[in-house]
Design a protein around this motif. Structure first.
Motif, mmCIF file in Angstrom:
data_model
loop_
_atom_site.group_PDB
_atom_site.id
_atom_site.type_symbol
_atom_site.label_atom_id
_atom_site.label_comp_id
_atom_site.label_asym_id
_atom_site.label_seq_id
_atom_site.Cartn_x
_atom_site.Cartn_y
_atom_site.Cartn_z
ATOM 1 N N MET A 1 -43.325 -65.285 33.036
ATOM 2 C CA MET A 1 -44.811 -64.477 33.263
ATOM 3 C C MET A 1 -44.696 -63.188 33.016
ATOM 4 O O MET A 1 -45.689 -62.598 32.739
ATOM 5 N N GLN A 2 -43.673 -62.703 33.403
ATOM 6 C CA GLN A 2 -43.551 -61.133 33.397
ATOM 7 C C GLN A 2 -43.368 -61.022 31.796
ATOM 8 O O GLN A 2 -44.159 -59.720 31.517
ATOM 9 N N ASP A 3 -42.911 -61.795 30.989
ATOM 10 C CA ASP A 3 -42.901 -61.408 29.583
ATOM 11 C C ASP A 3 -44.468 -61.654 28.993
ATOM 12 O O ASP A 3 -44.698 -60.545 28.020
ATOM 13 N N THR A 4 -45.225 -62.466 29.370
ATOM 14 C CA THR A 4 -46.493 -62.422 29.282
ATOM 15 C C THR A 4 -47.329 -61.091 29.427
ATOM 16 O O THR A 4 -48.179 -60.732 28.599
ATOM 17 N N VAL A 5 -47.089 -60.912 30.701
ATOM 18 C CA VAL A 5 -47.684 -59.380 31.230
ATOM 19 C C VAL A 5 -47.456 -58.381 30.281
ATOM 20 O O VAL A 5 -48.057 -57.549 29.850
ATOM 21 N N ALA A 6 -46.068 -58.480 29.818
ATOM 22 C CA ALA A 6 -45.451 -57.113 29.090
ATOM 23 C C ALA A 6 -46.142 -57.079 27.687
ATOM 24 O O ALA A 6 -46.354 -56.174 27.412
ATOM 25 N N VAL A 7 -46.100 -58.149 27.228
ATOM 26 C CA VAL A 7 -46.892 -58.473 25.864
ATOM 27 C C VAL A 7 -48.189 -58.207 26.005
ATOM 28 O O VAL A 7 -48.788 -57.362 25.138
ATOM 29 N N ALA A 8 -48.939 -58.603 27.039
ATOM 30 C CA ALA A 8 -50.329 -58.118 27.208
ATOM 31 C C ALA A 8 -50.574 -56.657 27.287
ATOM 32 O O ALA A 8 -51.401 -55.830 26.713
ATOM 33 N N LEU A 9 -49.558 -56.083 28.112
ATOM 34 C CA LEU A 9 -49.732 -54.854 28.290
ATOM 35 C C LEU A 9 -49.435 -53.983 27.160
ATOM 36 O O LEU A 9 -49.924 -53.060 26.767
ATOM 37 N N ILE A 10 -48.383 -54.245 26.278
ATOM 38 C CA ILE A 10 -47.990 -53.677 25.153
ATOM 39 C C ILE A 10 -49.148 -53.871 24.126
ATOM 40 O O ILE A 10 -49.683 -52.802 23.463
ATOM 41 N N THR A 11 -49.617 -54.985 24.056
ATOM 42 C CA THR A 11 -50.723 -55.203 23.240
ATOM 43 C C THR A 11 -52.040 -54.299 23.374
ATOM 44 O O THR A 11 -52.577 -53.821 22.588
ATOM 45 N N SER A 12 -52.345 -54.150 24.772
ATOM 46 C CA SER A 12 -53.649 -53.221 25.018
ATOM 47 C C SER A 12 -53.109 -51.771 24.833
ATOM 48 O O SER A 12 -54.158 -51.005 24.653
ATOM 49 N N LEU A 13 -52.064 -51.587 25.276
ATOM 50 C CA LEU A 13 -51.759 -49.960 24.997
ATOM 51 C C LEU A 13 -51.767 -49.809 23.485
ATOM 52 O O LEU A 13 -52.077 -48.526 23.037
ATOM 53 N N SER A 14 -51.273 -50.722 22.725
ATOM 54 C CA SER A 14 -51.042 -50.339 21.171
ATOM 55 C C SER A 14 -52.559 -50.404 20.680
ATOM 56 O O SER A 14 -52.875 -49.563 19.862
ATOM 57 N N THR A 15 -53.413 -51.238 21.247
ATOM 58 C CA THR A 15 -54.919 -51.320 21.024
ATOM 59 C C THR A 15 -55.521 -49.944 21.341
ATOM 60 O O THR A 15 -56.515 -49.326 20.434
ATOM 61 N N LEU A 16 -55.378 -49.473 22.421
ATOM 62 C CA LEU A 16 -55.695 -48.283 22.991
ATOM 63 C C LEU A 16 -55.346 -47.104 22.094
ATOM 64 O O LEU A 16 -56.126 -45.914 21.842
ATOM 65 N N ALA A 17 -53.873 -47.081 21.720
ATOM 66 C CA ALA A 17 -53.656 -45.970 20.930
ATOM 67 C C ALA A 17 -54.047 -46.230 19.531
ATOM 68 O O ALA A 17 -54.460 -44.950 19.054
ATOM 69 N N ALA A 18 -54.300 -47.263 19.016
ATOM 70 C CA ALA A 18 -54.837 -47.214 17.627
ATOM 71 C C ALA A 18 -56.379 -46.856 17.819
ATOM 72 O O ALA A 18 -56.847 -46.201 17.013
ATOM 73 N N ALA A 19 -57.158 -47.175 18.804
ATOM 74 C CA ALA A 19 -58.352 -46.855 18.978
ATOM 75 C C ALA A 19 -58.550 -45.176 19.033
ATOM 76 O O ALA A 19 -59.593 -44.499 18.671
ATOM 77 N N ALA A 20 -57.648 -44.901 19.937
ATOM 78 C CA ALA A 20 -57.609 -43.363 20.082
ATOM 79 C C ALA A 20 -57.412 -42.482 18.920
ATOM 80 O O ALA A 20 -57.864 -41.550 18.488
ATOM 81 N N LEU A 21 -56.282 -43.015 18.083
ATOM 82 C CA LEU A 21 -55.880 -42.381 16.837
ATOM 83 C C LEU A 21 -56.937 -42.580 15.810
ATOM 84 O O LEU A 21 -57.224 -41.519 15.167
#
Length: 184
Positions: free
Chosen positions: A1-21
């Motif tokens: 479950m921690q892997d799923t949270v980590a993947v979700a967290l990484i995905t959302s951070l990369s999406t936010l970074a891409a949106a900011a960029l």
């Protein structure tokens, strides 16, 4: 479950970074476009002002030359008039024509440049001198049966030469102002 949270967290951070960029790139691009549009608008404004100034100068110069032509016609008429001791016709018309030249010269003076204003002043001075000579010659006692031109032939010829030379100098001063490329 921690892997799923980590993947979700990484995905959302990369999406936010891409949106900011993407937002940053879009803002910089928009800023560049606005700066370019502002530069173009300023250049167009400068060109419109230059065109308007050119038109105003040309109109002032043409009006001045036209007023000079009218004054020359009146002065020519006075050279050819015959008069004696009585009031000589034509002074009122000549004076009105001289006033029109004065008024047209005011516009030349305002529009400039200095070289053109100086050349216009020389034209105006020659006209005023010729007018004063005619007044003085017309007031002289003597045979009024001959036109001023015949009684004062040398002065008449000199006045014609001066007016021609002054007019040419004025036009020569105006040409480079109206067409700077032709002066080179």
């Amino acid at each position: 479950m921690q892997d799923t949270v980590a993947v979700a967290l990484i995905t959302s951070l990369s999406t936010l970074a891409a949106a900011a960029l993407t937002g940053l790139v879009g803002a910089l691009s928009t800023r560049r476009q606005l700066a370019h549009q502002l530069t173009v608008a300023r250049q167009e404004s400068v060109e419109r002002r230059a065109t308007r100034r050119h038109e105003l100068r040309r109109d002032a110069y043409v009006r001045f030359l036209s007023a000079c032509d009218q004054a020359y016609r009146q002065l020519d008429r006075r050279w050819l008039d015959v008069g004696g001791g009585e009031p000589v016709p034509g002074y009122d018309e000549a004076y009105a024509a001289m006033r029109a030249v004065d008024e047209a010269y005011n516009l030349v003076l305002l529009e400039g440049p200095t070289e053109v204003a100086a050349a216009g002043r020389a034209v105006l001075t020659s006209l005023t001198t010729e007018y004063a000579d005619q007044r003085r010659f017309g007031d002289e006692p003597g045979d009024g049966s001959a036109p001023l031109r015949d009684r004062h032939r040398e002065r008449w010829l000199a006045a014609i030469e001066v007016r021609t030379n002054r007019r040419i100098l004025f036009v020569d001063a105006v040409r480079p102002v109206l067409d700077p490329d032709a002066a080179q």
